[in-house]
Design a protein around this motif. Structure first.
Motif, PDB file in Angstrom:
ATOM      1  N   PHE A  12     -74.847   9.226  24.627  1.00 33.64           N
ATOM      2  CA  PHE A  12     -75.812   9.147  26.136  1.00 33.64           C
ATOM      3  C   PHE A  12     -77.091   9.210  25.819  1.00 33.64           C
ATOM      4  N   GLN A  13     -77.513   7.862  25.400  1.00 29.21           N
ATOM      5  CA  GLN A  13     -79.006   7.520  25.157  1.00 29.21           C
ATOM      6  C   GLN A  13     -79.362   6.302  26.052  1.00 29.21           C
ATOM      7  N   ASN A  14     -80.972   6.295  26.229  1.00 30.23           N
ATOM      8  CA  ASN A  14     -81.205   5.204  27.131  1.00 30.23           C
ATOM      9  C   ASN A  14     -80.863   5.169  28.376  1.00 30.23           C
ATOM     10  N   VAL A  15     -80.649   6.447  29.091  1.00 31.08           N
ATOM     11  CA  VAL A  15     -80.214   6.493  30.356  1.00 31.08           C
ATOM     12  C   VAL A  15     -80.817   5.931  31.544  1.00 31.08           C
ATOM     13  N   ARG A  16     -80.027   5.473  32.528  1.00 29.69           N
ATOM     14  CA  ARG A  16     -80.674   4.808  33.370  1.00 29.69           C
ATOM     15  C   ARG A  16     -79.860   5.166  34.825  1.00 29.69           C
ATOM     16  N   ALA A  17     -80.386   5.275  35.956  1.00 29.83           N
ATOM     17  CA  ALA A  17     -79.759   5.360  37.270  1.00 29.83           C
ATOM     18  C   ALA A  17     -78.842   4.024  37.616  1.00 29.83           C
ATOM     19  N   VAL A  18     -77.918   3.955  38.168  1.00 34.08           N
ATOM     20  CA  VAL A  18     -77.188   2.854  38.297  1.00 34.08           C
ATOM     21  C   VAL A  18     -76.912   2.795  39.965  1.00 34.08           C
ATOM     22  N   THR A  19     -77.461   1.747  40.439  1.00 41.15           N
ATOM     23  CA  THR A  19     -76.864   1.337  41.828  1.00 41.15           C
ATOM     24  C   THR A  19     -76.048   0.152  41.927  1.00 41.15           C
ATOM     25  N   PRO A  20     -74.745   0.504  42.311  1.00 40.01           N
ATOM     26  CA  PRO A  20     -73.675  -0.573  42.342  1.00 40.01           C
ATOM     27  C   PRO A  20     -74.151  -1.683  43.031  1.00 40.01           C
ATOM     28  N   VAL A  25     -75.769  -7.670  36.369  1.00 36.17           N
ATOM     29  CA  VAL A  25     -74.939  -7.600  34.935  1.00 36.17           C
ATOM     30  C   VAL A  25     -75.659  -7.008  34.067  1.00 36.17           C
ATOM     31  N   TYR A  26     -75.448  -6.113  33.258  1.00 30.55           N
ATOM     32  CA  TYR A  26     -75.983  -5.161  32.366  1.00 30.55           C
ATOM     33  C   TYR A  26     -75.975  -5.752  30.885  1.00 30.55           C
ATOM     34  N   ASP A  27     -77.114  -6.085  30.435  1.00 33.23           N
ATOM     35  CA  ASP A  27     -76.883  -6.917  28.920  1.00 33.23           C
ATOM     36  C   ASP A  27     -78.042  -5.928  28.453  1.00 33.23           C
ATOM     37  N   PRO A  28     -77.692  -5.193  27.324  1.00 38.76           N
ATOM     38  CA  PRO A  28     -76.508  -4.861  26.827  1.00 38.76           C
ATOM     39  C   PRO A  28     -75.663  -4.233  27.700  1.00 38.76           C
ATOM     40  N   PRO A  29     -74.260  -4.333  27.462  1.00 42.16           N
ATOM     41  CA  PRO A  29     -73.259  -3.642  28.483  1.00 42.16           C
ATOM     42  C   PRO A  29     -73.553  -1.969  28.255  1.00 42.16           C
ATOM     43  N   LEU A  30     -73.080  -1.462  29.449  1.00 37.44           N
ATOM     44  CA  LEU A  30     -72.985   0.107  29.676  1.00 37.44           C
ATOM     45  C   LEU A  30     -71.717   0.658  28.699  1.00 37.44           C
ATOM     46  N   GLN A  66     -66.950  -1.312  27.410  1.00 37.47           N
ATOM     47  CA  GLN A  66     -68.191  -2.180  27.359  1.00 37.47           C
ATOM     48  C   GLN A  66     -68.085  -2.842  28.887  1.00 37.47           C
ATOM     49  N   VAL A  67     -68.978  -2.146  29.810  1.00 42.77           N
ATOM     50  CA  VAL A  67     -69.031  -2.216  31.270  1.00 42.77           C
ATOM     51  C   VAL A  67     -70.129  -3.304  31.551  1.00 42.77           C
ATOM     52  N   LYS A  68     -69.995  -4.436  31.979  1.00 47.53           N
ATOM     53  CA  LYS A  68     -71.111  -5.215  32.507  1.00 47.53           C
ATOM     54  C   LYS A  68     -71.464  -5.225  33.730  1.00 47.53           C
ATOM     55  N   LYS A  69     -70.617  -4.686  34.768  1.00 51.90           N
ATOM     56  CA  LYS A  69     -70.972  -4.573  36.160  1.00 51.90           C
ATOM     57  C   LYS A  69     -70.397  -3.145  36.620  1.00 51.90           C
ATOM     58  N   VAL A  70     -71.147  -2.513  37.619  1.00 53.90           N
ATOM     59  CA  VAL A  70     -70.573  -1.463  38.122  1.00 53.90           C
ATOM     60  C   VAL A  70     -70.704  -2.088  39.882  1.00 53.90           C
ATOM     61  N   LEU A  71     -69.578  -2.426  40.280  1.00 57.47           N
ATOM     62  CA  LEU A  71     -69.574  -3.247  41.361  1.00 57.47           C
ATOM     63  C   LEU A  71     -69.913  -2.386  42.619  1.00 57.47           C
ATOM     64  N   SER A  72     -70.493  -2.728  43.607  1.00 55.54           N
ATOM     65  CA  SER A  72     -70.626  -2.390  44.968  1.00 55.54           C
ATOM     66  C   SER A  72     -69.284  -2.217  45.778  1.00 55.54           C
TER      67      SER A  72
END
Length: 84
Positions: A12-20, A25-30, A66-72
């Motif tokens: 758990f490094q480079n932590v960010r809040a995620v809004t679905p 698209v997350y690059d690099p992936p989560l 390897q997650v590239k999207k957290v869908l709403s």
């Protein structure tokens, strides 16, 4: 007495809040996803497959891959944090 060392990297490094979002698209992936509030989470992976986890455990870091999207669409979980 031998000393043991865990060579595994900290997940758990480079932590960010995620809004679905269905568009972000997350690059690099989560790599690690923390879910703080109960509810389903819908994810798209780097191979373009999608999955909805209907009852993920809250309060822990999930290694979904390897997650590239957290869908709403399909996500009800809240307080989502992630690392890359």
């Amino acid at each position: 007495m031998p000393t043991f060392h865990d060579p595994a990297p900290v997940l758990f490094q480079n932590v960010r809040a995620v809004t679905p979002s269905d568009a972000t698209v997350y690059d690099p992936p989560l790599r690690g996803i923390f879910i703080g509030g109960a509810g389903a989470i819908a994810l798209t992976f780097t191979d373009d497959t999608t999955a909805v986890f209907t009852a993920p455990v809250i309060g822990i870091i999930h290694n979904f891959g390897q997650v590239k999207k957290v869908l709403s669409t399909g996500t009800v979980a809240t307080l989502i944090r992630a690392s890359t």
